[in-house]
Enzyme design. Structure first.
Site, PDB file in Angstrom:
ATOM      1  N   ASP A 287      75.148   6.283   8.976  1.00  0.00           N
ATOM      2  CA  ASP A 287      74.502   5.223   8.192  1.00  0.00           C
ATOM      3  C   ASP A 287      75.203   4.986   6.860  1.00  0.00           C
ATOM      4  OD1 ASP A 287      73.737   7.668   7.146  1.00  0.00           O
ATOM      5  OD2 ASP A 287      71.630   7.467   7.666  1.00  0.00           O
TER       6      ASP A 287
ATOM      7  N   ASP B 203      60.211  12.294   5.927  1.00  0.00           N
ATOM      8  CA  ASP B 203      59.282  11.507   6.751  1.00  0.00           C
ATOM      9  C   ASP B 203      59.608  11.623   8.240  1.00  0.00           C
ATOM     10  OD1 ASP B 203      61.582   9.988   6.986  1.00  0.00           O
ATOM     11  OD2 ASP B 203      60.725   8.133   6.180  1.00  0.00           O
TER      12      ASP B 203
ATOM     13  N   HIS C 164      62.552  11.173   9.673  1.00  0.00           N
ATOM     14  CA  HIS C 164      63.581  10.263  10.212  1.00  0.00           C
ATOM     15  C   HIS C 164      64.856  11.000  10.606  1.00  0.00           C
ATOM     16  CE1 HIS C 164      65.229   9.370   5.866  1.00  0.00           C
ATOM     17  NE2 HIS C 164      65.855  10.402   6.379  1.00  0.00           N
TER      18      HIS C 164
ATOM     19  N   GLU D  79      63.458   5.001  10.113  1.00  0.00           N
ATOM     20  CA  GLU D  79      62.206   5.297   9.440  1.00  0.00           C
ATOM     21  C   GLU D  79      61.027   5.210  10.406  1.00  0.00           C
ATOM     22  OE1 GLU D  79      62.793   6.661   6.858  1.00  0.00           O
ATOM     23  OE2 GLU D  79      63.482   5.442   5.189  1.00  0.00           O
TER      24      GLU D  79
HETATM   25  P1  PGA Z   1      68.883  15.538   2.925  1.00  0.00           P
HETATM   26  O1  PGA Z   1      68.541  14.219   3.747  1.00  0.00           O
HETATM   27  O2  PGA Z   1      69.877  16.294   3.756  1.00  0.00           O
HETATM   28  O3  PGA Z   1      69.498  15.056   1.641  1.00  0.00           O
HETATM   29  O4  PGA Z   1      67.617  16.284   2.746  1.00  0.00           O
HETATM   30  C1  PGA Z   1      68.319  14.316   5.120  1.00  0.00           C
HETATM   31  C2  PGA Z   1      67.958  12.974   5.706  1.00  0.00           C
HETATM   32  O5  PGA Z   1      67.338  12.154   5.017  1.00  0.00           O
HETATM   33  O6  PGA Z   1      68.281  12.739   6.880  1.00  0.00           O
END
Ligand code: PGA
Length: 263
Positions: free
Chosen positions: A67, A136, A138, A143
């Protein structure tokens, strides 16, 4: 689905790096799906060490990132493009022309998303996809509410994701609201998936993904439908799993299990 729990983030990262190294050693021209965020930084550090000290070779590897934020140019310090070069790609020998990261600044997102999906197919599909998980639930920027069949497209970020990622930006209002992301359906087509999570702040999302129902409200739960997913956790991220003792029992009994039949 296999759940592997380590005491610390460092152990988790090293153990996951061995899986990546194993894939590259058995298929030198493997296609890797790469993730950003703070979670895979330790894994990338270990891969860099393996490249520099043990000769782990990326010279035939192709990479596709999950992404990118819409509106951030490649050189923007918070872009995922910048992150990938800083944390991995500047330090290993993946050929530049084999590196694919979604564009945050194309003037035709629809065409770009179709092209990205097409490039993955033309390169033979993703052999090993690395994933983190959001607070959350994801995967990539899929999302809550994302179709479990979704493909690469634009997503509007959830409030929780914007708040979680504000720590990387000068001001919370600088966090982009839109992102271009591989879909859940795109991710599920990878041959093998490695999801990592560390820290207690991920424990609820991890428990929902592994032990909750398969639901678009926790897109990581779609991994329950995938044939070859391993989830690497540290103690904090595993702390809300109801069946934790069973997952640890499986690992303890693994050496004696009939080959190929222990999952
Ligand atoms: P993070 O993000 O590794 O910075 O906790 C993970 C994600 O949002 O997939």
């Amino acid at each position: 689905m296999e759940i592997i729990i380590h005491e610390t983030y460092e152990e988790m990262s090293k153990s996951a790096a061995h899986v990546v190294a194993h894939v590259l050693n058995s298929k030198p021209n493997a296609v890797l799906g790469l993730a950003t965020g703070s979670t895979p930084v330790g894994l990338y550090k270990e891969l860099i060490r393996m490249h520099k000290e043990d000769g782990l070779d990326f010279s035939q590897v192709t990479t596709f990132n999950l992404d990118e934020y819409v509106g951030l140019s490649k050189g923007h310090q918070q872009s995922y493009n910048y992150f990938m070069y800083e944390n991995l790609l500047n330090h290993v020998n993946v050929p530049r022309h084999n590196i694919y990261i979604p564009s945050g600044t194309t003037d035709n997102y629809r065409a770009f998303c179709e092209w990205y999906e097409q490039r993955i197919k033309e390169c033979g599909g993703i052999d090993l996809q690395i994933l983190g998980i959001g607070g959350d639930g994801h995967i990539a920027f899929n999302e809550p509410g994302s179709s479990l069949g979704s493909r690469t497209r634009i997503k509007t970020l959830a409030r929780q994701t914007i708040d979680d990622n504000a720590r990387f930006f000068e001001k919370p209002e600088d966090v982009p609201i839109y992102a271009i992301t591989m879909g859940v359906g795109t991710i599920l087509e990878a041959q093998e998936i490695l999801m990592l999570a560390n820290g207690e702040k991920k424990a609820d999302a991890v428990a929902a993904a592994i032990e909750g129902p398969v639901t678009s409200q926790t897109t990581a739960s779609a991994l329950q439908l995938h044939r070859d997913t391993t989830i690497y956790l540290d103690r904090g991220a595993a702390s809300k799993l109801k069946n934790i003792e069973y997952y640890q029992w499986i690992q303890a009994k693994r050496p004696g299990a009939p080959t190929g039949g222990w999952r």
